[in-house]
Design a protein around this motif. Structure first.
Motif, PDB file in Angstrom:
ATOM      1  N   PRO A  61       0.832  -1.198   0.000  1.00 47.09           N
ATOM      2  CA  PRO A  61       0.000   0.000   0.000  1.00 47.09           C
ATOM      3  C   PRO A  61       0.868   1.250   0.000  1.00 47.09           C
ATOM      4  O   PRO A  61       2.037   1.210   0.376  1.00 47.09           O
ATOM      5  CB  PRO A  61      -0.790  -0.113   1.305  1.00 47.09           C
ATOM      6  N   HIS A  62       0.284   2.350  -0.430  1.00 44.50           N
ATOM      7  CA  HIS A  62       0.994   3.631  -0.369  1.00 44.50           C
ATOM      8  C   HIS A  62       0.863   4.149   1.062  1.00 44.50           C
ATOM      9  O   HIS A  62      -0.152   4.722   1.434  1.00 44.50           O
ATOM     10  CB  HIS A  62       0.398   4.625  -1.360  1.00 44.50           C
ATOM     11  N   GLY A  63       1.869   3.905   1.854  1.00 39.31           N
ATOM     12  CA  GLY A  63       1.835   4.334   3.247  1.00 39.31           C
ATOM     13  C   GLY A  63       3.184   4.160   3.898  1.00 39.31           C
ATOM     14  O   GLY A  63       4.060   3.458   3.376  1.00 39.31           O
ATOM     15  N   ALA A  79       7.637   0.059   3.874  1.00 36.20           N
ATOM     16  CA  ALA A  79       9.032  -0.370   3.982  1.00 36.20           C
ATOM     17  C   ALA A  79       9.184  -1.456   5.039  1.00 36.20           C
ATOM     18  O   ALA A  79       9.926  -2.425   4.839  1.00 36.20           O
ATOM     19  CB  ALA A  79       9.942   0.812   4.299  1.00 36.20           C
ATOM     20  N   ARG A  80       8.468  -1.342   6.131  1.00 35.47           N
ATOM     21  CA  ARG A  80       8.524  -2.374   7.177  1.00 35.47           C
ATOM     22  C   ARG A  80       7.957  -3.698   6.652  1.00 35.47           C
ATOM     23  O   ARG A  80       8.530  -4.764   6.888  1.00 35.47           O
ATOM     24  CB  ARG A  80       7.766  -1.929   8.413  1.00 35.47           C
ATOM     25  N   VAL A  81       6.853  -3.631   5.951  1.00 34.01           N
ATOM     26  CA  VAL A  81       6.259  -4.839   5.374  1.00 34.01           C
ATOM     27  C   VAL A  81       7.237  -5.477   4.389  1.00 34.01           C
ATOM     28  O   VAL A  81       7.405  -6.701   4.366  1.00 34.01           O
ATOM     29  CB  VAL A  81       4.907  -4.519   4.709  1.00 34.01           C
ATOM     30  N   ALA A  82       7.912  -4.660   3.599  1.00 33.38           N
ATOM     31  CA  ALA A  82       8.905  -5.180   2.650  1.00 33.38           C
ATOM     32  C   ALA A  82      10.050  -5.868   3.384  1.00 33.38           C
ATOM     33  O   ALA A  82      10.470  -6.960   2.992  1.00 33.38           O
ATOM     34  CB  ALA A  82       9.433  -4.047   1.766  1.00 33.38           C
ATOM     35  N   THR A 120      10.857   2.757   0.315  1.00 32.95           N
ATOM     36  CA  THR A 120      10.702   4.091   0.916  1.00 32.95           C
ATOM     37  C   THR A 120      10.679   5.163  -0.169  1.00 32.95           C
ATOM     38  O   THR A 120       9.850   6.075  -0.131  1.00 32.95           O
ATOM     39  CB  THR A 120      11.836   4.375   1.922  1.00 32.95           C
ATOM     40  N   ASN A 121      11.567   5.054  -1.148  1.00 34.07           N
ATOM     41  CA  ASN A 121      11.563   6.013  -2.256  1.00 34.07           C
ATOM     42  C   ASN A 121      10.267   5.935  -3.047  1.00 34.07           C
ATOM     43  O   ASN A 121       9.729   6.966  -3.480  1.00 34.07           O
ATOM     44  CB  ASN A 121      12.758   5.796  -3.176  1.00 34.07           C
ATOM     45  N   ALA A 122       9.747   4.731  -3.241  1.00 38.42           N
ATOM     46  CA  ALA A 122       8.470   4.585  -3.948  1.00 38.42           C
ATOM     47  C   ALA A 122       7.359   5.301  -3.183  1.00 38.42           C
ATOM     48  O   ALA A 122       6.529   5.986  -3.785  1.00 38.42           O
ATOM     49  CB  ALA A 122       8.132   3.106  -4.126  1.00 38.42           C
ATOM     50  N   TYR A 123       7.349   5.171  -1.886  1.00 35.10           N
ATOM     51  CA  TYR A 123       6.348   5.851  -1.055  1.00 35.10           C
ATOM     52  C   TYR A 123       6.521   7.367  -1.125  1.00 35.10           C
ATOM     53  O   TYR A 123       5.551   8.106  -1.307  1.00 35.10           O
ATOM     54  CB  TYR A 123       6.453   5.364   0.395  1.00 35.10           C
ATOM     55  N   ARG A 124       7.750   7.833  -1.015  1.00 36.85           N
ATOM     56  CA  ARG A 124       8.006   9.269  -0.969  1.00 36.85           C
ATOM     57  C   ARG A 124       7.807   9.973  -2.309  1.00 36.85           C
ATOM     58  O   ARG A 124       7.449  11.145  -2.341  1.00 36.85           O
ATOM     59  CB  ARG A 124       9.428   9.531  -0.474  1.00 36.85           C
ATOM     60  N   HIS A 125       8.058   9.281  -3.418  1.00 39.75           N
ATOM     61  CA  HIS A 125       8.088   9.948  -4.711  1.00 39.75           C
ATOM     62  C   HIS A 125       6.981   9.549  -5.674  1.00 39.75           C
ATOM     63  O   HIS A 125       6.975  10.007  -6.817  1.00 39.75           O
ATOM     64  CB  HIS A 125       9.449   9.735  -5.376  1.00 39.75           C
ATOM     65  N   SER A 126       6.084   8.681  -5.245  1.00 40.99           N
ATOM     66  CA  SER A 126       4.955   8.344  -6.107  1.00 40.99           C
ATOM     67  C   SER A 126       3.666   8.516  -5.317  1.00 40.99           C
ATOM     68  O   SER A 126       3.688   8.554  -4.096  1.00 40.99           O
ATOM     69  CB  SER A 126       5.067   6.908  -6.634  1.00 40.99           C
ATOM     70  N   GLY A 127       2.573   8.599  -6.016  1.00 40.48           N
ATOM     71  CA  GLY A 127       1.302   8.827  -5.347  1.00 40.48           C
ATOM     72  C   GLY A 127       0.456   7.586  -5.185  1.00 40.48           C
ATOM     73  O   GLY A 127      -0.713   7.683  -4.831  1.00 40.48           O
ATOM     74  N   GLY A 128       1.034   6.426  -5.445  1.00 39.18           N
ATOM     75  CA  GLY A 128       0.218   5.229  -5.400  1.00 39.18           C
ATOM     76  C   GLY A 128       0.940   4.057  -4.787  1.00 39.18           C
ATOM     77  O   GLY A 128       1.991   4.213  -4.176  1.00 39.18           O
ATOM     78  N   PRO A 129       0.390   2.874  -4.952  1.00 38.71           N
ATOM     79  CA  PRO A 129       0.984   1.683  -4.353  1.00 38.71           C
ATOM     80  C   PRO A 129       2.293   1.299  -5.046  1.00 38.71           C
ATOM     81  O   PRO A 129       2.654   1.852  -6.080  1.00 38.71           O
ATOM     82  CB  PRO A 129      -0.083   0.618  -4.585  1.00 38.71           C
ATOM     83  N   ALA A 130       2.967   0.349  -4.445  1.00 39.45           N
ATOM     84  CA  ALA A 130       4.206  -0.198  -5.003  1.00 39.45           C
ATOM     85  C   ALA A 130       4.103  -1.718  -4.957  1.00 39.45           C
ATOM     86  O   ALA A 130       3.253  -2.269  -4.262  1.00 39.45           O
ATOM     87  CB  ALA A 130       5.413   0.280  -4.198  1.00 39.45           C
ATOM     88  N   SER A 131       4.964  -2.371  -5.695  1.00 38.82           N
ATOM     89  CA  SER A 131       5.047  -3.832  -5.656  1.00 38.82           C
ATOM     90  C   SER A 131       6.488  -4.234  -5.429  1.00 38.82           C
ATOM     91  O   SER A 131       7.412  -3.593  -5.930  1.00 38.82           O
ATOM     92  CB  SER A 131       4.553  -4.441  -6.963  1.00 38.82           C
ATOM     93  N   LEU A 132       6.663  -5.316  -4.697  1.00 44.36           N
ATOM     94  CA  LEU A 132       7.971  -5.873  -4.381  1.00 44.36           C
ATOM     95  C   LEU A 132       8.026  -7.291  -4.929  1.00 44.36           C
ATOM     96  O   LEU A 132       7.062  -8.046  -4.788  1.00 44.36           O
ATOM     97  CB  LEU A 132       8.158  -5.909  -2.861  1.00 44.36           C
TER      98      LEU A 132
END
Length: 150
Positions: A17-19, A23-26, A55-67
């Motif tokens: 999620p975008h939150g 990073a902790r979940v990752a 962390t960069n995905a969270y800080r620099h994008s407006g949506g979710p990320a995938s790992l």
């Protein structure tokens, strides 16, 4: 006749999620995957670098990320992080890849991508989608650690 068995290969994928907890979940996912496959020798580096990219995905994008964490046949571990922002930061762009300058002691950020340069064996990235309608496709950044007899 001698046969050579390929290394144990596996992959884990997770939508984040975008939150601020992403990073902790990752890190927890990486730890669980690597420990369950006996890859503790790369655990610290993979956890650190995956956390930085998420962390960069969270800080620099407006949506979710995938790992995605993948064990490759030659013993390397590859981590890919997708996010919705299309810009490829240095040092992930096309060769010659720009080096990320050292952050000053007073900087509150700017160390994460430098850590990738220092601790990953390989890294790269690419924008996903190349047309005007694909703007929301984002990018994928990846790094690899380990290999050899790992």
């Amino acid at each position: 006749m001698v046969t050579v068995a390929s290394r144990d290969t596996w992959a884990y994928a997770l939508r984040l999620p975008h939150g601020p907890r992403a990073a902790r979940v990752a890190r927890m996912t990486v730890r669980s995957a690597l420990e369950s496959h006996g890859r503790s020798e790369v655990l610290d580096a993979v956890q650190l670098l995956a956390s930085e990219l998420v962390t960069n995905a969270y800080r620099h994008s407006g949506g979710p990320a995938s790992l995605r964490v993948t064990a490759l046949e030659d013993g390397r571990v590859r981590v890919g992080v997708w996010d919705s922002h299309p810009r490829i930061p240095a040092p992930f762009g096309e060769p010659p890849r720009d080096r990320v300058p050292l952050a000053s002691a007073d900087d509150e950020g700017g160390r994460g991508l430098r850590l990738v340069q220092e601790y990953a064996d390989r890294w790269g990235g690419w924008a996903l989608g190349d047309g005007l309608l694909d703007r929301g496709a984002g990018k994928l950044l990846w790094f690899e650690v380990g290999g050899g007899d790992a």
